[in-house]
Design an enzyme around this catalytic site. Structure first.
Site, PDB file in Angstrom:
ATOM      1  N   LYS A   1     103.508  46.944  47.531  1.00 50.39           N
ATOM      2  CA  LYS A   1     103.337  47.904  48.693  1.00 50.39           C
ATOM      3  C   LYS A   1     105.101  47.688  49.171  1.00 50.39           C
ATOM      4  CE  LYS A   1     102.083  45.524  52.462  1.00 50.39           C
ATOM      5  NZ  LYS A   1     100.286  46.172  52.658  1.00 50.39           N
TER       6      LYS A   1
ATOM      7  N   ARG B   1     102.025  39.811  54.531  1.00 50.24           N
ATOM      8  CA  ARG B   1     101.185  39.915  53.000  1.00 50.24           C
ATOM      9  C   ARG B   1     101.776  40.744  51.973  1.00 50.24           C
ATOM     10  NH1 ARG B   1      98.523  43.682  56.840  1.00 50.24           N
ATOM     11  NH2 ARG B   1      99.485  44.449  58.266  1.00 50.24           N
TER      12      ARG B   1
ATOM     13  N   GLY C   1      92.374  43.047  48.435  1.00 48.94           N
ATOM     14  CA  GLY C   1      91.785  41.560  47.995  1.00 48.94           C
ATOM     15  C   GLY C   1      91.905  40.255  47.412  1.00 48.94           C
TER      16      GLY C   1
ATOM     17  N   MET D   1      94.206  38.108  47.419  1.00 50.89           N
ATOM     18  CA  MET D   1      95.806  37.340  47.723  1.00 50.89           C
ATOM     19  C   MET D   1      95.886  37.641  49.396  1.00 50.89           C
ATOM     20  SD  MET D   1      98.810  37.591  44.953  1.00 50.89           S
ATOM     21  CE  MET D   1      98.671  39.400  44.514  1.00 50.89           C
TER      22      MET D   1
ATOM     23  N   ARG E   1     100.108  54.147  49.073  1.00 48.95           N
ATOM     24  CA  ARG E   1     100.327  53.663  47.707  1.00 48.95           C
ATOM     25  C   ARG E   1      99.596  55.007  46.939  1.00 48.95           C
ATOM     26  NH1 ARG E   1      96.198  48.570  48.164  1.00 48.95           N
ATOM     27  NH2 ARG E   1      94.676  50.193  49.423  1.00 48.95           N
TER      28      ARG E   1
ATOM     29  N   HIS F   1      69.680  51.122  16.913  1.00 47.36           N
ATOM     30  CA  HIS F   1      68.824  52.307  16.948  1.00 47.36           C
ATOM     31  C   HIS F   1      68.522  53.418  18.691  1.00 47.36           C
ATOM     32  CE1 HIS F   1      65.649  55.585  16.212  1.00 47.36           C
ATOM     33  NE2 HIS F   1      65.489  55.479  15.151  1.00 47.36           N
TER      34      HIS F   1
ATOM     35  N   ARG G   1      73.545  64.383   9.590  1.00 43.02           N
ATOM     36  CA  ARG G   1      72.670  63.567   9.080  1.00 43.02           C
ATOM     37  C   ARG G   1      71.019  64.400   8.551  1.00 43.02           C
ATOM     38  NH1 ARG G   1      74.489  60.218  13.713  1.00 43.02           N
ATOM     39  NH2 ARG G   1      75.318  57.657  12.972  1.00 43.02           N
TER      40      ARG G   1
ATOM     41  N   GLU H   1      82.489  53.542   4.091  1.00 42.59           N
ATOM     42  CA  GLU H   1      81.985  52.642   4.929  1.00 42.59           C
ATOM     43  C   GLU H   1      81.831  51.529   4.599  1.00 42.59           C
ATOM     44  OE1 GLU H   1      78.442  54.430   6.140  1.00 42.59           O
ATOM     45  OE2 GLU H   1      77.859  55.795   4.243  1.00 42.59           O
TER      46      GLU H   1
ATOM     47  N   SER I   1      85.403  60.539   5.191  1.00 39.96           N
ATOM     48  CA  SER I   1      85.383  60.307   6.207  1.00 39.96           C
ATOM     49  C   SER I   1      85.185  58.613   6.990  1.00 39.96           C
ATOM     50  CB  SER I   1      83.972  61.000   7.090  1.00 39.96           C
ATOM     51  OG  SER I   1      83.646  61.058   7.874  1.00 39.96           O
TER      52      SER I   1
ATOM     53  N   ASP J   1      78.908  51.207   9.735  1.00 37.05           N
ATOM     54  CA  ASP J   1      78.459  50.642   8.611  1.00 37.05           C
ATOM     55  C   ASP J   1      80.421  49.625   8.331  1.00 37.05           C
ATOM     56  OD1 ASP J   1      76.421  50.080   7.937  1.00 37.05           O
ATOM     57  OD2 ASP J   1      75.993  52.252   7.811  1.00 37.05           O
TER      58      ASP J   1
ATOM     59  N   CYS K   1      83.412  59.308  11.597  1.00 35.85           N
ATOM     60  CA  CYS K   1      81.579  59.897  12.252  1.00 35.85           C
ATOM     61  C   CYS K   1      81.204  58.576  12.315  1.00 35.85           C
ATOM     62  CB  CYS K   1      81.408  60.438  10.842  1.00 35.85           C
ATOM     63  SG  CYS K   1      81.439  59.871   8.955  1.00 35.85           S
TER      64      CYS K   1
ATOM     65  N   TYR L   1      90.609  64.599  12.700  1.00 39.09           N
ATOM     66  CA  TYR L   1      89.538  64.702  13.576  1.00 39.09           C
ATOM     67  C   TYR L   1      88.778  63.515  13.531  1.00 39.09           C
ATOM     68  CZ  TYR L   1      86.170  64.997   9.998  1.00 39.09           C
ATOM     69  OH  TYR L   1      85.218  64.575   8.421  1.00 39.09           O
TER      70      TYR L   1
HETATM   71  C1  PEP Z   1      78.449  54.646  10.290  1.00 33.81           C
HETATM   72  O1  PEP Z   1      77.741  54.120   8.808  1.00 33.81           O
HETATM   73  O2  PEP Z   1      79.068  54.793  10.483  1.00 33.81           O
HETATM   74  C2  PEP Z   1      78.371  56.029   9.413  1.00 33.81           C
HETATM   75  C3  PEP Z   1      78.282  57.303  10.758  1.00 33.81           C
HETATM   76  O3  PEP Z   1      76.838  56.246   9.681  1.00 33.81           O
HETATM   77  P1  PEP Z   1      74.947  55.728  10.183  1.00 33.81           P
HETATM   78  O4  PEP Z   1      75.359  55.549  11.225  1.00 33.81           O
HETATM   79  O5  PEP Z   1      73.995  57.061   9.635  1.00 33.81           O
HETATM   80  O6  PEP Z   1      75.160  54.662   8.803  1.00 33.81           O
HETATM   81 MG    MG Z   2      76.472  54.943   8.301  1.00 31.82          MG
END
Ligand code: PEP
Ligand code: MG
Length: 917
Positions: A32, A105, A114, A116, A372, A490, A599, A786, A805, A810, A872, A892
């Site tokens: 301010k 202020r 709000g 202070m 501001r 899930h 998958r 993993e 990957s 996991d 992934c 990636y």
């Molecule tokens: C993981 O384990 O990060 C993965 C991508 O495989 P899933 O979630 O299918 O076990």
């Molecule tokens: Mg997995």
């Protein structure tokens, strides 16, 4: 010669076209104070800011380091600044004839709305009030200002900063407020402005007596005592409970401290030629480049914020349903509106960003009280950034950084109408697993979801938790609500993949499955068919049907413009996790450069899965290799079609196809009725079937017979999948299409497993080349990382792999030893107690799991410097995790299709903040 150290400068003045400070000094002057200095003193602005001064944040730090005392030189510096202000105003602080009143202020580096304290009208007492009456010619106004000062001062300075605990929890402000209300009630007045001078005079007297009685101290008459008291109270409020809590949430360090701004009072409540207002240089709701604001005639700033009166629109554009009958400022005070309009234009041009401004008009004279950078929603942020870029107000990098990745979520999903949400009580809270909003009728089984949806009903599936068998119902539902499970349970995973609204781990509700109803903690009962609405972005559940607001991203030109800049900037690829050709198409639409995780097992769930699932079950309960091969041969057709369709959609972009991962017992039914059906279909006796199914049982299936272990036990499963992939690829290429499969082996922990499967791949490759008469089939062979051991053994794994990957779902599960499906049970407590800073299944735990990932990347590239590496796990769509992946040199990230734009933007931010060479 000894040099005399110049005392530190603790007070910075502004006003009269000059200022000691400027906008770049936010750390010292607070946001301010720095902006007031800029508005008042910058040669290109020099706006009419009431003069004043800022006591720096260093004084706040000093105050706390020195038992709430002040540096010695502060007193003189403050008096000098006050004198300068008096000169500019032609008034004197504490003078009886021509008194100056000031506001005090807070103002921290970043705004803490709000949190202070503020004290207005400082300098008023039994003597100076005479001068104020003479100046304003309005005794009623003067006494009203006086009673406001006593109220604020008693509350903020005497009680809160004085550390007085209110008796019975009722603070002095409330006690005084009740006196005011009682008087109004007695006289049957509607508004404060109905009170007469004599009544206000008596009220002031009563207020003062009450202060003595309740707080045991008198209200100070000395203006400087009032001033120092107010400054101290602002500093004290930095360490108030509210402020500390806010800083924790916003991650603002305690050491920053607040500045204090002392400024000449201007009054928007001096009659009908006075007003006060708040405005934005562009519409913060949709980003439109139109001046937007509200004001109140004959009112003080606090009245606008308190929302007691409905404010009027500053112009036609700002009208809404409640304010459409009010006169606009433009109509009421045209020349002042024009002046204000000019200032807001200047401010936006100067700051190169949308500004939130406060102004006051006192007896026909306009004053600017604050500016501001204005807060905005996601839609507005994208529009403002791209329009300002197109108008050459900002460069491309600034435009990209103006939009936070999470703001994009608002553009991609329908959401509950925020206006409707405010009016409804929240009946339960859970973990926000799938963002956006949804409404539907509550159903409690997957079958019911399917049946109701078939009748054209919109439903929300409410379950304790979900399993692959629920997928059909989940798909048909508008949203999913579960009482158990965490962010990678899930339900969460599946919902996010579809861009579906979802709340998990909602332990505020208890489901009675048999009677098809649930009880919310607050007593609300929802029965089957009752409407509920979910805010999946915040994890909030409402009773009833709240309206949704829909957004079509393809029609949003600003979004498209922004993403063009994003793609030119980012240095890391973004792929999607997709399991069906339809998902792949969505991913492509959102700008995915490939599929990072396909998958294969998903073809056995949901619509159209009956036949392949039957064949899979047949394969699973087969006794001999011969039987198994027969079933696999039949299954081959389906796998090949599934793979081929997805490769076709991606047309040459890489598709990482992961071989079968889940433990086989997940695919066989366990209840007698379904087993009987299967026994009939397969022609196997019930007792035999039961024995075979029982043999699949594992105590710890997540660590059990899954992933590569299946391919080692049953090489024919791998063989069939590889054959399907190669044949699909050749067939596509023959048709003139492009196809690039990447074969990925899951749950690997050592080089020999990879070698074992590679032998199969190479054998099938040879056979397919011969059979289909081709010399070459393009493909890569790689592994998931993993399991912690896989990360540690990355150098040897890289000998057998073209790519890695990271399966961080996991990897997180196995590093922490937290079950990804059950963490919802204890995660809230961990977060509450700050034992975890966030859910590690959502954002990569950089200091633990992240170390393993770094080791994996480094060791893998020692063996193969150009090893292709991606991620992934669900983290691939989390902005902080994307930045991490960029920093450690991944090629990636791969995430749910709906998170692709978010990951792209996060990747562009990463490239700007941590550019790679
Ligand atoms: C993981 O384990 O990060 C993965 C991508 O495989 P899933 O979630 O299918 O076990
Ligand atoms: Mg997995």
């Amino acid at each position: 010669m000894a040099t005399v150290k110049k005392p530190s400068k603790y007070v910075y003045s502004f006003g009269g076209g000059k200022a000691d400070g400027n906008e770049s000094m936010k750390n010292l002057l607070g946001g301010k104070g720095a902006n007031l200095a800029e508005m008042a003193g910058h040669p290109k602005l020099r706006l009419p800011v009431p003069p004043g001064f800022t006591v720096t944040t260093e004084v706040c730090t000093w105050y706390y380091a020195n038992k709430k005392a002040y540096p010695k030189v502060l007193n003189q510096q403050l008096k000098d600044a006050m004198m300068q202000m008096e000169k500019l105003m032609g008034k004197k602080f504490g003078d009886v004839k021509n008194p100056l009143l000031v506001s005090v202020r807070s103002g921290a580096r970043s705004s803490m709305p709000g949190m202070m304290e503020t004290v207005l009208n400082v300098g008023l007492n039994e003597e100076t009030i005479k001068g104020i009456i003479a100046q304003s010619g309005d005794a009623r106004f003067a006494y009203d200002a006086y009673r406001r000062l006593i109220m604020m001062y008693a509350d903020v300075v005497m009680e809160k900063a004085g550390g007085i605990e209110p008796k019975g929890g009722k603070g002095i402000r409330k006690v005084l407020d009740e006196k005011l209300e009682k008087l109004k009630h007695k006289k049957s007045y509607q508004s404060d402005t109905d009170l007469t001078v004599d009544e206000l005079k008596a009220l002031v007297k009563e207020f003062k007596a009450t202060v003595v009685k309740v707080l045991g101290k008198t209200f100070p008459e000395d203006p400087y005592e009032q001033l120092w008291g107010s400054i101290g109270a602002v500093f004290s409020s930095w360490m108030g409970k509210r402020a500390i809590e806010y800083r924790r949430i916003e991650k603002i360090p305690d050491e920053w401290g607040t500045a204090v701004n002392v400024q000449a009072m201007v009054f928007g409540n001096m009659g009908d030629d006075s007003c006060t207002g708040v405005a934005f240089t562009r519409n913060p709701g949709n980003g439109e480049d139109k001046f937007y604001g509200e004001y109140l005639v004959n009112a003080q700033g606090e009245d606008v914020v308190a929302g007691i009166r409905t404010p009027a629109p500053v112009n036609e554009y700002s009208k809404n349903a409640q304010s459409e009958h009010y006169d606009t400022l433009e109509k009421l005070m045209p020349s002042l509106y024009k002046e204000l309009y000019g200032y807001q234009q200047k401010l936006e041009k100067h700051y190169k960003d949308m500004q939130d401004i406060e102004f006051t008009i006192e007896k026909g004279k306009l004053f600017m009280l604050q500016c501001r950078v204005g807060k905005r929603n996601g839609v507005a942020a994208v529009r403002m950034a791209t329009e300002m870029y197109k108008a050459k107000q900002i460069d491309a990098n600034t435009a990209i950084l103006r939009v936070s990745p999470n703001q994009l979520v608002e553009l991609l999903l329908p959401m509950l109408d925020p206006k409707a949400e405010i009016t409804q009580p929240v009946i339960a809270k859970g973990l926000p697993a799938g963002p956006g909003g949804a409404k539907g009728r509550a159903v409690f089984t997957s079958e019911d979801a399917v049946a109701w949806a078939a009748k054209g009903e919109k439903v929300i599936l409410v379950r304790e938790e979900t399993s692959p068998e629920d997928v059909d119902g989940m798909h048909k539902a508008q949203a999913i609500l579960t009482t158990k499970g965490g962010m990678t349970s899930h339900a969460a995973l599946v919902a996010r993949g579809w861009g579906k609204c979802c709340i998990v781990g909602c332990s505020d509700i208890e489901i009675h499955v048999n009677s098809k109803m649930f009880h919310a903690k607050n007593g609300v009962v929802i029965k089957e068919g009752d409407w509920i609405s979910l805010n999946g972005t915040k994890g909030l559940v409402y009773e009833g049907s709240l309206p949704l607001v829909d957004i079509d991203i393809e029609k949003n030109q600003s979004y498209k413009d922004l993403m063009k800049l994003v793609d030119k900037t980012k240095q890391i690829g973004v792929r999607a996790n997709a399991e069906t050709p339809a998902d792949a198409a969505v991913a492509s639409k959102f700008g995915a450069e490939g599929i990072g995780l396909f998958r294969t097992e998903h073809m056995f769930y949901g619509e159209g899965s009956e036949e392949p699932l039957f064949l899979l079950r047949k394969m699973i309960v087969s006794k001999t290799e011969k039987e198994r091969r027969e079933a696999l041969n039949a299954l081959f057709v389906y796998v090949k079609k599934d793979v081929k369709d997805t490769l076709a959609v991606m047309n040459g972009h890489p598709v990482t196809i992961r071989l079968l991962d889940p433990p086989l017992h997940e695919f066989v039914p366990h209840d007698t009725e379904k087993l009987q059906e299967l026994s009939k279909e397969l022609g196997i006796r019930m007792s035999v079937l039961k024995r075979r199914v029982l043999a699949l049982h594992e105590n710890n299936p997540m660590l059990g017979h899954r992933g590569v272990r299946l391919g080692i036990s049953y090489p024919e499963i791998t063989e069939m999948q590889i054959r399907a992939i190669f044949e699909a690829t050749v067939e596509l290429i023959r048709k003139g299409k492009k196809a690039l499969p990447e074969i990925m082996i899951p749950v690997v922990c050592g080089k020999h497993e990879l070698r074992h499967q590679k032998d199969i791949v190479e054998q099938v490759y040879k056979e397919t080349c011969e059979k289909m008469k081709v010399k070459k089939i393009p493909y890569l062979y790689g592994t998931m990382i993993e399991i912690p051991r896989a990360a540690l053994k990355a150098n040897s794994l890289a000998m057998e792999a073209d790519f890695f990957s990271f399966g961080t779902n996991d990897l997180t599960q196995m590093s922490f030893g937290f079950s990804r499906d059950d963490i919802g049970g204890f995660l809230p407590k961990y977060l509450d107690l700050k034992l975890l800073p966030y859910d590690p299944f959502q954002t990569i735990d950089q200091s633990g799991v992240g170390e393993l990932i770094k080791i994996g990347v480094e060791r893998g590239r020692v063996t193969k410097p150009n090893l292709k590496i991606g991620i992934c796990g669900e983290h691939g769509g989390d902005p902080d995790s994307v930045v991490f992946c960029h920093k450690i040199g991944m090629n990636y990230v791969s995430c749910s299709p709906f998170r692709v734009p978010i990951a792209r933007l996060a990747a562009a931010h990463a490239a700007l903040e941590f550019p790679r060479k």
